[in-house]
Design a protein around this motif. Sequence first.
Motif, PDB file in Angstrom:
ATOM      1  N   MET A   1     -13.533  -7.656 -14.793  1.00  0.00           N
ATOM      2  CA  MET A   1     -12.234  -7.856 -14.159  1.00  0.00           C
ATOM      3  C   MET A   1     -11.559  -9.083 -14.761  1.00  0.00           C
ATOM      4  SD  MET A   1     -11.401  -8.065 -10.072  1.00  0.00           S
ATOM      5  CE  MET A   1     -12.007  -6.395  -9.829  1.00  0.00           C
ATOM      6  N   SER A   2     -10.278  -8.959 -15.095  1.00  0.00           N
ATOM      7  CA  SER A   2      -9.569 -10.057 -15.740  1.00  0.00           C
ATOM      8  C   SER A   2      -9.192 -11.125 -14.724  1.00  0.00           C
ATOM      9  CB  SER A   2      -8.302  -9.537 -16.422  1.00  0.00           C
ATOM     10  OG  SER A   2      -7.297  -9.289 -15.471  1.00  0.00           O
ATOM     11  N   ALA A   3      -8.587 -12.204 -15.229  1.00  0.00           N
ATOM     12  CA  ALA A   3      -8.144 -13.284 -14.350  1.00  0.00           C
ATOM     13  C   ALA A   3      -7.069 -12.815 -13.388  1.00  0.00           C
ATOM     14  CB  ALA A   3      -7.625 -14.444 -15.193  1.00  0.00           C
ATOM     15  N   PHE A   4      -6.336 -11.776 -13.764  1.00  0.00           N
ATOM     16  CA  PHE A   4      -5.233 -11.293 -12.944  1.00  0.00           C
ATOM     17  C   PHE A   4      -5.775 -10.290 -11.922  1.00  0.00           C
ATOM     18  CE2 PHE A   4      -3.310 -12.028 -17.260  1.00  0.00           C
ATOM     19  CZ  PHE A   4      -2.909 -13.328 -16.970  1.00  0.00           C
ATOM     20  N   ASN A   5      -6.361 -10.851 -10.877  1.00  0.00           N
ATOM     21  CA  ASN A   5      -7.109 -10.084  -9.901  1.00  0.00           C
ATOM     22  C   ASN A   5      -6.189  -9.542  -8.819  1.00  0.00           C
ATOM     23  OD1 ASN A   5      -8.950  -9.106  -8.067  1.00  0.00           O
ATOM     24  ND2 ASN A   5     -10.174 -10.977  -7.957  1.00  0.00           N
ATOM     25  N   LEU A   6      -6.231  -8.235  -8.575  1.00  0.00           N
ATOM     26  CA  LEU A   6      -5.443  -7.623  -7.508  1.00  0.00           C
ATOM     27  C   LEU A   6      -6.328  -7.143  -6.362  1.00  0.00           C
ATOM     28  CD1 LEU A   6      -2.900  -5.469  -9.587  1.00  0.00           C
ATOM     29  CD2 LEU A   6      -2.644  -7.829  -8.774  1.00  0.00           C
ATOM     30  N   LYS A   7      -7.524  -7.702  -6.261  1.00  0.00           N
ATOM     31  CA  LYS A   7      -8.466  -7.266  -5.242  1.00  0.00           C
ATOM     32  C   LYS A   7      -7.852  -7.391  -3.845  1.00  0.00           C
ATOM     33  CE  LYS A   7     -13.237  -7.862  -3.676  1.00  0.00           C
ATOM     34  NZ  LYS A   7     -14.502  -8.637  -3.845  1.00  0.00           N
ATOM     35  N   GLY A   8      -7.928  -6.318  -3.085  1.00  0.00           N
ATOM     36  CA  GLY A   8      -7.399  -6.302  -1.731  1.00  0.00           C
ATOM     37  C   GLY A   8      -5.929  -5.956  -1.641  1.00  0.00           C
ATOM     38  N   LYS A   9      -5.257  -5.806  -2.774  1.00  0.00           N
ATOM     39  CA  LYS A   9      -3.831  -5.493  -2.785  1.00  0.00           C
ATOM     40  C   LYS A   9      -3.608  -3.981  -2.727  1.00  0.00           C
ATOM     41  CE  LYS A   9      -2.564  -9.811  -3.471  1.00  0.00           C
ATOM     42  NZ  LYS A   9      -1.834 -10.595  -2.431  1.00  0.00           N
ATOM     43  N   ILE A  10      -2.533  -3.593  -2.052  1.00  0.00           N
ATOM     44  CA  ILE A  10      -2.123  -2.191  -1.973  1.00  0.00           C
ATOM     45  C   ILE A  10      -0.911  -2.019  -2.887  1.00  0.00           C
ATOM     46  CG2 ILE A  10      -1.448  -0.294  -0.465  1.00  0.00           C
ATOM     47  CD1 ILE A  10      -4.173  -1.553   0.214  1.00  0.00           C
ATOM     48  N   ALA A  11      -1.067  -1.201  -3.913  1.00  0.00           N
ATOM     49  CA  ALA A  11      -0.004  -1.022  -4.909  1.00  0.00           C
ATOM     50  C   ALA A  11       0.510   0.409  -4.883  1.00  0.00           C
ATOM     51  CB  ALA A  11      -0.513  -1.362  -6.304  1.00  0.00           C
ATOM     52  N   LEU A  12       1.799   0.542  -4.810  1.00  0.00           N
ATOM     53  CA  LEU A  12       2.467   1.844  -4.832  1.00  0.00           C
ATOM     54  C   LEU A  12       3.168   1.977  -6.173  1.00  0.00           C
ATOM     55  CD1 LEU A  12       4.578   3.188  -1.856  1.00  0.00           C
ATOM     56  CD2 LEU A  12       5.202   3.620  -4.216  1.00  0.00           C
ATOM     57  N   ILE A  13       2.833   3.022  -6.922  1.00  0.00           N
ATOM     58  CA  ILE A  13       3.368   3.194  -8.274  1.00  0.00           C
ATOM     59  C   ILE A  13       4.030   4.558  -8.379  1.00  0.00           C
ATOM     60  CG2 ILE A  13       2.821   3.233 -10.740  1.00  0.00           C
ATOM     61  CD1 ILE A  13       0.262   1.596  -9.974  1.00  0.00           C
ATOM     62  N   THR A  14       5.325   4.582  -8.648  1.00  0.00           N
ATOM     63  CA  THR A  14       6.030   5.852  -8.796  1.00  0.00           C
ATOM     64  C   THR A  14       5.892   6.338 -10.235  1.00  0.00           C
ATOM     65  OG1 THR A  14       8.214   4.966  -9.410  1.00  0.00           O
ATOM     66  CG2 THR A  14       7.682   5.059  -7.059  1.00  0.00           C
ATOM     67  N   GLY A  15       5.834   7.652 -10.393  1.00  0.00           N
ATOM     68  CA  GLY A  15       5.604   8.202 -11.728  1.00  0.00           C
ATOM     69  C   GLY A  15       4.302   7.680 -12.300  1.00  0.00           C
ATOM     70  N   GLY A  16       3.314   7.532 -11.425  1.00  0.00           N
ATOM     71  CA  GLY A  16       2.089   6.825 -11.796  1.00  0.00           C
ATOM     72  C   GLY A  16       1.021   7.667 -12.443  1.00  0.00           C
ATOM     73  N   ALA A  17       1.351   8.872 -12.896  1.00  0.00           N
ATOM     74  CA  ALA A  17       0.314   9.762 -13.414  1.00  0.00           C
ATOM     75  C   ALA A  17       0.499  10.139 -14.882  1.00  0.00           C
ATOM     76  CB  ALA A  17       0.247  11.040 -12.569  1.00  0.00           C
ATOM     77  N   SER A  18       1.479   9.549 -15.549  1.00  0.00           N
ATOM     78  CA  SER A  18       1.643   9.852 -16.978  1.00  0.00           C
ATOM     79  C   SER A  18       2.278   8.671 -17.685  1.00  0.00           C
ATOM     80  CB  SER A  18       2.502  11.107 -17.187  1.00  0.00           C
ATOM     81  OG  SER A  18       3.828  10.887 -16.739  1.00  0.00           O
ATOM     82  N   ALA A  33      -6.966  -3.292  -7.206  1.00  0.00           N
ATOM     83  CA  ALA A  33      -5.959  -2.786  -6.270  1.00  0.00           C
ATOM     84  C   ALA A  33      -6.315  -1.391  -5.763  1.00  0.00           C
ATOM     85  CB  ALA A  33      -4.591  -2.758  -6.929  1.00  0.00           C
ATOM     86  N   THR A  34      -5.918  -1.118  -4.527  1.00  0.00           N
ATOM     87  CA  THR A  34      -5.896   0.256  -4.042  1.00  0.00           C
ATOM     88  C   THR A  34      -4.551   0.838  -4.457  1.00  0.00           C
ATOM     89  OG1 THR A  34      -7.328  -0.177  -2.149  1.00  0.00           O
ATOM     90  CG2 THR A  34      -5.865   1.730  -1.986  1.00  0.00           C
ATOM     91  N   VAL A  35      -4.589   1.915  -5.223  1.00  0.00           N
ATOM     92  CA  VAL A  35      -3.379   2.455  -5.834  1.00  0.00           C
ATOM     93  C   VAL A  35      -2.929   3.721  -5.116  1.00  0.00           C
ATOM     94  CG1 VAL A  35      -2.434   3.484  -7.936  1.00  0.00           C
ATOM     95  CG2 VAL A  35      -3.907   1.467  -8.094  1.00  0.00           C
ATOM     96  N   HIS A  36      -1.656   3.752  -4.763  1.00  0.00           N
ATOM     97  CA  HIS A  36      -1.024   4.961  -4.226  1.00  0.00           C
ATOM     98  C   HIS A  36      -0.074   5.488  -5.289  1.00  0.00           C
ATOM     99  CE1 HIS A  36      -2.290   4.722   0.058  1.00  0.00           C
ATOM    100  NE2 HIS A  36      -2.450   3.443  -0.262  1.00  0.00           N
ATOM    101  N   LEU A  37      -0.355   6.697  -5.761  1.00  0.00           N
ATOM    102  CA  LEU A  37       0.467   7.318  -6.797  1.00  0.00           C
ATOM    103  C   LEU A  37       1.525   8.194  -6.155  1.00  0.00           C
ATOM    104  CD1 LEU A  37      -2.460   8.603  -9.050  1.00  0.00           C
ATOM    105  CD2 LEU A  37      -1.238   6.465  -9.326  1.00  0.00           C
ATOM    106  N   LEU A  38       2.791   7.861  -6.371  1.00  0.00           N
ATOM    107  CA  LEU A  38       3.880   8.755  -5.984  1.00  0.00           C
ATOM    108  C   LEU A  38       4.283   9.512  -7.236  1.00  0.00           C
ATOM    109  CD1 LEU A  38       3.935   6.906  -3.479  1.00  0.00           C
ATOM    110  CD2 LEU A  38       6.413   7.215  -3.437  1.00  0.00           C
TER     111      LEU A  38
END
Length: 256
Positions: A1-18, A33-38
């Motif tokens: 894991m890099s220095a830029f840690n997103l542990k515990g963060k909830i991230a919503l990413i649109t168009g997140g599958a390509s 991060a826990t990722v939610h793909l829209l």
Amino acid sequence: MSAFNLKGKIALITGGASGIGKAISLKFAGNGATVHLLEYNSEEGEKTAQEIQDLGGTAHFHQCDVSNHQQVKQVIDGIPKVDILVNNAGIAHVGNIEGTSEADMDRLYQVNIKGVYNCIHAVIGKMKEQGSGIILNMASIASSVGIPDRFAYSMTKGAVLTMTYSVAKDYVEQGIRCNCISPARVHTPFVDGFLAKNYPGKEKEMFEKLSKTQPIGRMGKPEEVANLALYLCSDEASFITGTDFPIDGGFIKLNA
């Protein structure tokens, strides 16, 4: 894991599958991060979510048309907390104003502008209640410099740029940061599809030609944009808001 840690963060990413969106989804999940793909494409959305899970990450797929205000609201209302919103979903168009129909204009507006509005509108209340939040929009070098045959696309990405500034200004006192990234040409499945459709049999030649329009001599990689996105959405970037970040192989400054 890099220095830029997103542990515990909830991230919503649109168009997140390509393309760039998938690279960001994988990068964020790989950094905790826990990722939610829209994602509009159900097959790609489910596939990417499963790929993240197979790599040990946490991902949830939501089939969603970002241009549909009610659908976006329903999906986001079902996610109790959103720490990070990445507005990546977008569509491209090639043509000058004469080659841009009213239907083209309406379609690009609905996805590239209204889609960003819909998602920010749906999360901003949650972020205000939390007293924190990060919004990262995907603009383009076409937001700030003239690109041939990109009339409608440039218009929409210019709007994304100025929406970024406006949201950053309005919500800085609520602990919400808003920035945008402006890529130049990045090698994504869209590029391959465009070349196959418009230059059959000459894909390699045209790919090299387009690559050389970047002063650095190549197109960007989705992973390179994802690395920048990771930084901007991490605590290490906590003093950055209301800023556009070109990632363009020198296109804007070195082509002047």
